[in-house]
Write an enzyme that holds these catalytic residues in place. Structure first.
Site, PDB file in Angstrom:
ATOM      1  N   ARG A  35     -31.348   8.463  17.322  1.00  0.00           N
ATOM      2  CA  ARG A  35     -32.708   9.576  18.060  1.00  0.00           C
ATOM      3  C   ARG A  35     -32.449  10.558  17.747  1.00  0.00           C
ATOM      4  O   ARG A  35     -32.427  11.436  17.155  1.00  0.00           O
ATOM      5  CB  ARG A  35     -33.372   9.990  19.610  1.00  0.00           C
ATOM      6  CG  ARG A  35     -34.472   7.908  18.730  1.00  0.00           C
ATOM      7  CD  ARG A  35     -34.842   8.519  20.608  1.00  0.00           C
ATOM      8  NE  ARG A  35     -35.711   7.632  20.073  1.00  0.00           N
ATOM      9  CZ  ARG A  35     -37.080   6.865  20.949  1.00  0.00           C
ATOM     10  NH1 ARG A  35     -36.911   7.375  21.999  1.00  0.00           N
ATOM     11  NH2 ARG A  35     -38.463   6.671  21.049  1.00  0.00           N
ATOM     12  N   LYS A 201     -47.721  -8.976  24.878  1.00  0.00           N
ATOM     13  CA  LYS A 201     -48.845  -9.005  24.675  1.00  0.00           C
ATOM     14  C   LYS A 201     -49.792  -8.498  23.712  1.00  0.00           C
ATOM     15  O   LYS A 201     -49.419  -7.237  23.170  1.00  0.00           O
ATOM     16  CB  LYS A 201     -49.747  -7.283  25.918  1.00  0.00           C
ATOM     17  CG  LYS A 201     -48.705  -8.068  27.732  1.00  0.00           C
ATOM     18  CD  LYS A 201     -49.665  -8.002  28.836  1.00  0.00           C
ATOM     19  CE  LYS A 201     -48.866  -7.029  29.489  1.00  0.00           C
ATOM     20  NZ  LYS A 201     -49.206  -5.538  30.033  1.00  0.00           N
ATOM     21  N   GLY A 351     -39.143   1.597  19.235  1.00  0.00           N
ATOM     22  CA  GLY A 351     -39.262   0.889  20.723  1.00  0.00           C
ATOM     23  C   GLY A 351     -38.517   0.135  20.834  1.00  0.00           C
ATOM     24  O   GLY A 351     -37.312  -0.381  19.983  1.00  0.00           O
ATOM     25  N   GLY A 374     -44.669   3.933  20.990  1.00  0.00           N
ATOM     26  CA  GLY A 374     -45.748   4.534  20.240  1.00  0.00           C
ATOM     27  C   GLY A 374     -46.336   5.582  19.300  1.00  0.00           C
ATOM     28  O   GLY A 374     -47.800   5.175  19.357  1.00  0.00           O
TER      29      GLY A 374
HETATM   30  P1  AMP Z   1     -44.188  -5.058  22.906  1.00  0.00           P
HETATM   31  O1  AMP Z   1     -42.854  -3.864  23.984  1.00  0.00           O
HETATM   32  O2  AMP Z   1     -45.004  -5.756  23.073  1.00  0.00           O
HETATM   33  O3  AMP Z   1     -42.778  -4.721  21.612  1.00  0.00           O
HETATM   34  O4  AMP Z   1     -42.301  -6.368  23.665  1.00  0.00           O
HETATM   35  C1  AMP Z   1     -40.944  -6.740  23.798  1.00  0.00           C
HETATM   36  C2  AMP Z   1     -40.910  -7.491  24.547  1.00  0.00           C
HETATM   37  O5  AMP Z   1     -42.222  -8.847  24.590  1.00  0.00           O
HETATM   38  C3  AMP Z   1     -39.556  -8.416  24.529  1.00  0.00           C
HETATM   39  O6  AMP Z   1     -39.106  -7.448  25.438  1.00  0.00           O
HETATM   40  C4  AMP Z   1     -39.785  -9.590  24.818  1.00  0.00           C
HETATM   41  O7  AMP Z   1     -38.969  -9.996  25.342  1.00  0.00           O
HETATM   42  C5  AMP Z   1     -41.374 -10.033  25.097  1.00  0.00           C
HETATM   43  N1  AMP Z   1     -41.249 -11.653  23.835  1.00  0.00           N
HETATM   44  C6  AMP Z   1     -41.266 -11.137  23.185  1.00  0.00           C
HETATM   45  N2  AMP Z   1     -41.911 -12.960  22.544  1.00  0.00           N
HETATM   46  C7  AMP Z   1     -41.833 -13.538  23.578  1.00  0.00           C
HETATM   47  C8  AMP Z   1     -42.432 -14.937  24.187  1.00  0.00           C
HETATM   48  N3  AMP Z   1     -42.219 -16.021  23.372  1.00  0.00           N
HETATM   49  N4  AMP Z   1     -42.709 -15.069  25.121  1.00  0.00           N
HETATM   50  C9  AMP Z   1     -42.373 -14.061  26.137  1.00  0.00           C
HETATM   51  N5  AMP Z   1     -42.392 -12.688  26.169  1.00  0.00           N
HETATM   52  C10 AMP Z   1     -41.964 -12.600  24.846  1.00  0.00           C
END
Ligand code: AMP
Length: 394
Positions: A35, A201, A351, A374
């Site tokens: 950054r 999620k 992120g 974000g």
């Molecule tokens: P996000 O911030 O929503 O992009 O989520 C990123 C996070 O999702 C990372 O910390 C990953 O470890 C988690 N992640 C990716 N695949 C999986 C999975 N199959 N089960 C649980 N967590 C996951």
């Protein structure tokens, strides 16, 4: 069209540039200076055009007094000095005589970095609640305001929206680049346009799915969010991550856009989330009750590659596996490898996705890695970003 730094005569003007120096730091070491590097073009332009450059940035979150020491910008000042190859005067306060004196002493081309804007959050969240008195004080230090902090442009804070509502303003080169590439890709993509969505999620990506499913040709879904979609299809996912409240949303998307949504056909599963657990490949219709699906499997990589190889624009947000753990980073790494060889526009959301691909060694292999997490998501959702909307039009 927004005004930019190019639209001002900067000579002998005090130019306040809001940067995003929110870098990861551990044990007094900056782990990734991406950054800071991404901010250099705008800062150097201001220096070369004779400005007196006043830099503002936040770092981390300040909730109590014990957060102050760990979130000082002094390390950033040192790194910036190395990168700019010139003196950066670091003022370790956000207001007061010391700061005003440092600014009074500035000459053409000199650079002052003010302490972390969120130090002001300790007293009534002044920065984060866009306190007018604070914004007016900072505005009194300068003549022109340039917002170049893409990563915080989805927030209305005193150091972006507040300052821009008082001073003549424009965007810097980083925001210009981020917005141009993301908006061009969404509004007028070279097709086929494919989106890869992963991460934890479904809930965090609902807005993105709703907006992009109408625009993209294909959406490849991996990561934790894929298993809510598999449940929506009536499959057993064992102990994998499921976002129960959004199963109906996934059903609706699958019903309306079945040919666009591509889900994993196999997965790497384990009974525990660590590097020593035994890993198996499980087809999506044969996940056992005790299994946790933690990565896409080899057949899914082949399937996703078929779509990626014919795509001309690809936006990727969210790792397709639990990529912090080596055993479950294979899918994310395989997709990095594919994207790095394509003759296509490849954009990595900020992120966790950015950290994953950088940690896996693919830092320079894409058209663009966004500096915003974000903020990128909100742009992909089709939302206006307040830190950019407030900037004057040409
Ligand atoms: P996000 O911030 O929503 O992009 O989520 C990123 C996070 O999702 C990372 O910390 C990953 O470890 C988690 N992640 C990716 N695949 C999986 C999975 N199959 N089960 C649980 N967590 C996951």
């Amino acid at each position: 069209m927004k005004k930019t730094i190019r639209d001002y005569n900067l000579y002998d003007k005090k130019v306040i540039i809001r940067c995003d120096f929110n870098v990861p730091i551990a044990n007094n070491v900056i782990l990734d200076d991406n950054r800071i590097v991404a901010s250099l073009d705008t800062i150097e332009y201001a220096i070369n055009n004779g400005a007196k450059v006043i830099l503002l940035s936040h770092l981390g979150r300040i909730k109590e007094a014990s957060d102050l020491a760990n979130n000082s910008l002094d390390l950033v000042a040192k790194r910036l000095e190395e990168l700019l190859k010139r003196k950066v005067i670091f003022v370790d306060v956000t207001r007061g005589k010391k700061l005003e004196k440092a600014i009074k002493k500035m000459r053409v081309g000199s650079v002052v970095l003010i302490q972390n804007t969120r130090y002001e959050d300790l007293d009534g969240k002044k920065e984060s609640s866009n306190d007018l008195e604070l914004a007016s004080y900072w505005a009194s230090l300068g003549d022109i305001y340039i917002n170049d902090a893409f990563g915080t442009s989805h927030r209305a804070h005193a150091s972006n929206v507040g300052l821009a509502s008082i001073l003549p303003n424009g965007i810097g080169f980083l925001i210009e680049k981020e917005v141009n590439i993301l908006e061009r890709s969404i509004n007028n993509p070279k097709r086929p346009f494919t989106v890869i969505l992963g991460g934890a999620k479904v809930n965090d990506k609902i807005g993105v799915i709703e907006n992009l499913v109408k625009i993209a040709d294909y959406i490849l879904i991996g990561g934790g969010m894929a298993y809510t979609f598999l449940v929506a299809k009536g499959l057993n996912v064992g102990k994998s991550l499921v976002d129960k409240e959004n199963i109906d949303f996934c059903k609706k998307i699958l019903d309306n856009y079945s040919s666009k949504i591509i889900l994993p056909v196999d997965n790497l599963v384990a009974n525990e989330i660590n590097n020593s657990s035994m890993v198996r490949v499980a087809p999506s219709d044969n996940i056992q009750d005790m299994d946790i699906a933690l990565d896409i499997g080899p057949k899914t990589v082949t399937l996703f590659n078929e779509y990626l190889m014919k795509s001309k624009t690809i936006i990727w947000n969210g790792p397709v596996g639990f990529s912090e753990i080596k055993n479950f980073s294979k899918g994310t790494k395989a997709l990095c490898e594919t994207l790095s060889k394509l003759d296509a526009i490849t954009i990595i959301g900020g992120g966790d996705t950015a950290s994953s691909v950088i940690n896996l060694g693919y830092k320079d292999k894409f058209t663009h890695i966004s500096t915003g997490g974000g903020a990128t998501l909100e742009l992909l959702e089709g939302k206006d970003l307040p830190g950019i909307s407030i900037i004057s039009n040409l």
